[in-house]
Design a protein around this motif. Sequence first.
Motif, mmCIF file in Angstrom:
data_model
loop_
_atom_site.group_PDB
_atom_site.id
_atom_site.type_symbol
_atom_site.label_atom_id
_atom_site.label_comp_id
_atom_site.label_asym_id
_atom_site.label_seq_id
_atom_site.Cartn_x
_atom_site.Cartn_y
_atom_site.Cartn_z
ATOM 1 N N HIS A 62 0.828 -1.211 0.000
ATOM 2 C CA HIS A 62 0.000 0.000 0.000
ATOM 3 C C HIS A 62 0.860 1.258 0.000
ATOM 4 N N GLY A 63 2.127 1.088 -0.347
ATOM 5 C CA GLY A 63 3.089 2.183 -0.232
ATOM 6 C C GLY A 63 2.722 3.440 -0.988
ATOM 7 N N GLY A 64 2.195 3.297 -2.201
ATOM 8 C CA GLY A 64 1.882 4.467 -3.007
ATOM 9 C C GLY A 64 0.782 5.323 -2.423
ATOM 10 N N VAL A 65 -0.196 4.682 -1.771
ATOM 11 C CA VAL A 65 -1.294 5.423 -1.153
ATOM 12 C C VAL A 65 -0.783 6.230 0.034
ATOM 13 N N TYR A 66 0.023 5.584 0.877
ATOM 14 C CA TYR A 66 0.591 6.306 2.023
ATOM 15 C C TYR A 66 1.505 7.434 1.560
ATOM 16 N N GLN A 67 2.252 7.189 0.491
ATOM 17 C CA GLN A 67 3.152 8.222 -0.016
ATOM 18 C C GLN A 67 2.393 9.486 -0.394
ATOM 19 N N SER A 68 1.293 9.333 -1.093
ATOM 20 C CA SER A 68 0.541 10.503 -1.553
ATOM 21 C C SER A 68 -0.206 11.205 -0.433
ATOM 22 N N VAL A 69 -0.457 10.482 0.662
ATOM 23 C CA VAL A 69 -1.040 11.140 1.824
ATOM 24 C C VAL A 69 0.020 11.979 2.540
ATOM 25 N N VAL A 70 1.178 11.378 2.816
ATOM 26 C CA VAL A 70 2.173 12.063 3.648
ATOM 27 C C VAL A 70 2.897 13.185 2.915
ATOM 28 N N ASP A 71 3.039 13.087 1.592
ATOM 29 C CA ASP A 71 3.767 14.156 0.890
ATOM 30 C C ASP A 71 2.846 15.215 0.289
ATOM 31 N N GLY A 72 1.533 15.056 0.505
ATOM 32 C CA GLY A 72 0.593 16.081 0.062
ATOM 33 C C GLY A 72 0.147 15.979 -1.379
ATOM 34 N N THR A 73 0.494 14.891 -2.066
ATOM 35 C CA THR A 73 0.099 14.747 -3.470
ATOM 36 C C THR A 73 -1.414 14.753 -3.622
ATOM 37 N N TYR A 74 -2.114 13.997 -2.771
ATOM 38 C CA TYR A 74 -3.571 13.984 -2.862
ATOM 39 C C TYR A 74 -4.153 15.371 -2.616
ATOM 40 N N ARG A 75 -3.643 16.057 -1.606
ATOM 41 C CA ARG A 75 -4.157 17.393 -1.292
ATOM 42 C C ARG A 75 -3.945 18.353 -2.457
ATOM 43 N N SER A 76 -2.836 18.195 -3.177
ATOM 44 C CA SER A 76 -2.585 19.063 -4.329
ATOM 45 C C SER A 76 -3.601 18.831 -5.438
ATOM 46 N N LEU A 77 -4.284 17.692 -5.385
ATOM 47 C CA LEU A 77 -5.322 17.351 -6.355
ATOM 48 C C LEU A 77 -6.714 17.555 -5.766
ATOM 49 N N ASP A 78 -6.772 18.293 -4.665
ATOM 50 C CA ASP A 78 -8.037 18.640 -3.996
ATOM 51 C C ASP A 78 -8.735 17.433 -3.384
ATOM 52 N N LEU A 79 -7.942 16.473 -2.921
ATOM 53 C CA LEU A 79 -8.486 15.289 -2.266
ATOM 54 C C LEU A 79 -8.008 15.218 -0.821
ATOM 55 N N TYR A 258 7.205 6.529 -4.306
ATOM 56 C CA TYR A 258 7.525 5.528 -3.281
ATOM 57 C C TYR A 258 8.597 4.568 -3.763
ATOM 58 N N LEU A 259 8.519 4.144 -4.998
ATOM 59 C CA LEU A 259 9.492 3.190 -5.529
ATOM 60 C C LEU A 259 10.882 3.780 -5.631
ATOM 61 N N GLN A 260 10.963 5.092 -5.663
ATOM 62 C CA GLN A 260 12.259 5.763 -5.713
ATOM 63 C C GLN A 260 12.780 6.128 -4.323
ATOM 64 N N SER A 261 11.854 6.509 -3.442
ATOM 65 C CA SER A 261 12.257 6.970 -2.113
ATOM 66 C C SER A 261 11.141 6.643 -1.116
ATOM 67 N N PRO A 262 11.196 5.459 -0.497
ATOM 68 C CA PRO A 262 10.063 4.994 0.323
ATOM 69 C C PRO A 262 10.095 5.400 1.798
ATOM 70 N N ASP A 263 11.151 6.070 2.243
ATOM 71 C CA ASP A 263 11.338 6.272 3.682
ATOM 72 C C ASP A 263 10.177 6.995 4.357
ATOM 73 N N GLU A 264 9.691 8.064 3.753
ATOM 74 C CA GLU A 264 8.640 8.865 4.372
ATOM 75 C C GLU A 264 7.347 8.060 4.507
ATOM 76 N N ALA A 265 6.981 7.366 3.450
ATOM 77 C CA ALA A 265 5.758 6.565 3.500
ATOM 78 C C ALA A 265 5.916 5.372 4.432
ATOM 79 N N ASN A 266 7.107 4.762 4.447
ATOM 80 C CA ASN A 266 7.332 3.625 5.331
ATOM 81 C C ASN A 266 7.186 4.012 6.801
ATOM 82 N N ALA A 267 7.588 5.222 7.123
ATOM 83 C CA ALA A 267 7.423 5.695 8.503
ATOM 84 C C ALA A 267 5.941 5.771 8.858
ATOM 85 N N ALA A 268 5.114 6.211 7.907
ATOM 86 C CA ALA A 268 3.672 6.288 8.149
ATOM 87 C C ALA A 268 3.061 4.894 8.238
ATOM 88 N N ILE A 269 3.521 3.978 7.405
ATOM 89 C CA ILE A 269 3.022 2.602 7.443
ATOM 90 C C ILE A 269 3.378 1.955 8.770
#
Length: 341
Positions: A62-79, A258-269
């Motif tokens: 589920h790494g990609g989902v956590y990544q977009s939550v913690v780095d603000g990608t979803y928020r940048s898309l108004d989600l 996430y596949l390039q740099s997973p540390d931030e999302a892994n901390a959330a997981i």
Amino acid sequence: MNSPQNVAGSPTPVSRLLASVAKCTVVCVLLLQTIGCGRQPETTDGLQAISVQLNWYPEVEHGGVYQSVVDGTYRSLDLQVAIEPGGRATPIAPELEMGRSQFAITNADDVVLFRAQGADVVAVAAAVQNHPRCILVRADSGVMEWSDLAGMTLQRQAGRAFLDFLEQRGHLNDVRQVPYHGSITGMLTDPKVAVQAYSVAEPLIAQQQGLEVMTLMVSDLGWNPYSSVLVTTGDMIRDQPEVVRAMVKGTVDGWRQYLQSPDEANAAILQANQHGMTAEALQFGAEQMRPLAMPNGDLDEVGQMTSERWTELVQQMSELGLVDLEKVQPSDCFTTAFLQL
């Protein structure tokens, strides 16, 4: 005002009628909330509120989902995305059908089964191209290839489609099958015990227990459904296509990061997983996930799906007697319309 009553104190026919109407109204409202009204995501602070149901406890799948939550990608898309952890028997299809979640993460073969059961679940992006499903054996078990499994005891979760595939191909002949309880403990004392596993997790756990192991990848035999698949409902696709498009973009972008740099999302997981997960296991899993998500080493592969792969999967499941080709069409199981990012 009190309801009118007769002289004996019993409700009049009119009052009984009013009470029945009121009761029916409450029941109908509750039913609507349960089966339909929850479908439309709410808006919070200008952001579209979205719930994503996971098919298991939070892990690298589920790494990609956590990544977009913690780095603000979803928020940048108004989600505004809330992640709902899963478990051993997470009801993915009911959660989507009843509108408690608008999206979910699951496997492609589960999508086919959901549709066979009448649920309008549709895959909109597939993060992992090659499935991590494997059979884990000890290096001293004498098992070097699939034909060597004869005489072994396999701990497995009954009812999984990959087992039907292995049985059809004869790879579980003379293999004793017993329940799998989510642990490799049985392997520690008996070299003749094998367990179902994901190549991104259990091999490291075994190594940490002092075991040398090897994996038999089920995908090498031709059973290779997409995994870490983002799914939604036909209703969401028809009624909220822009929300679906934003969610697909955010999730695919998250996976690529996430596949390039997973540390931030892994901390959330790690914070979200209270079931013995470790930072070392997440690091190992992210490393193992890269070649599965990008078989050719190209980030553009992430999220993509083809008609050929879905057609092959549905045909295989039909041959296994799991679905009826008259009821499940490959073209209904997925759409690439939102992958034009």
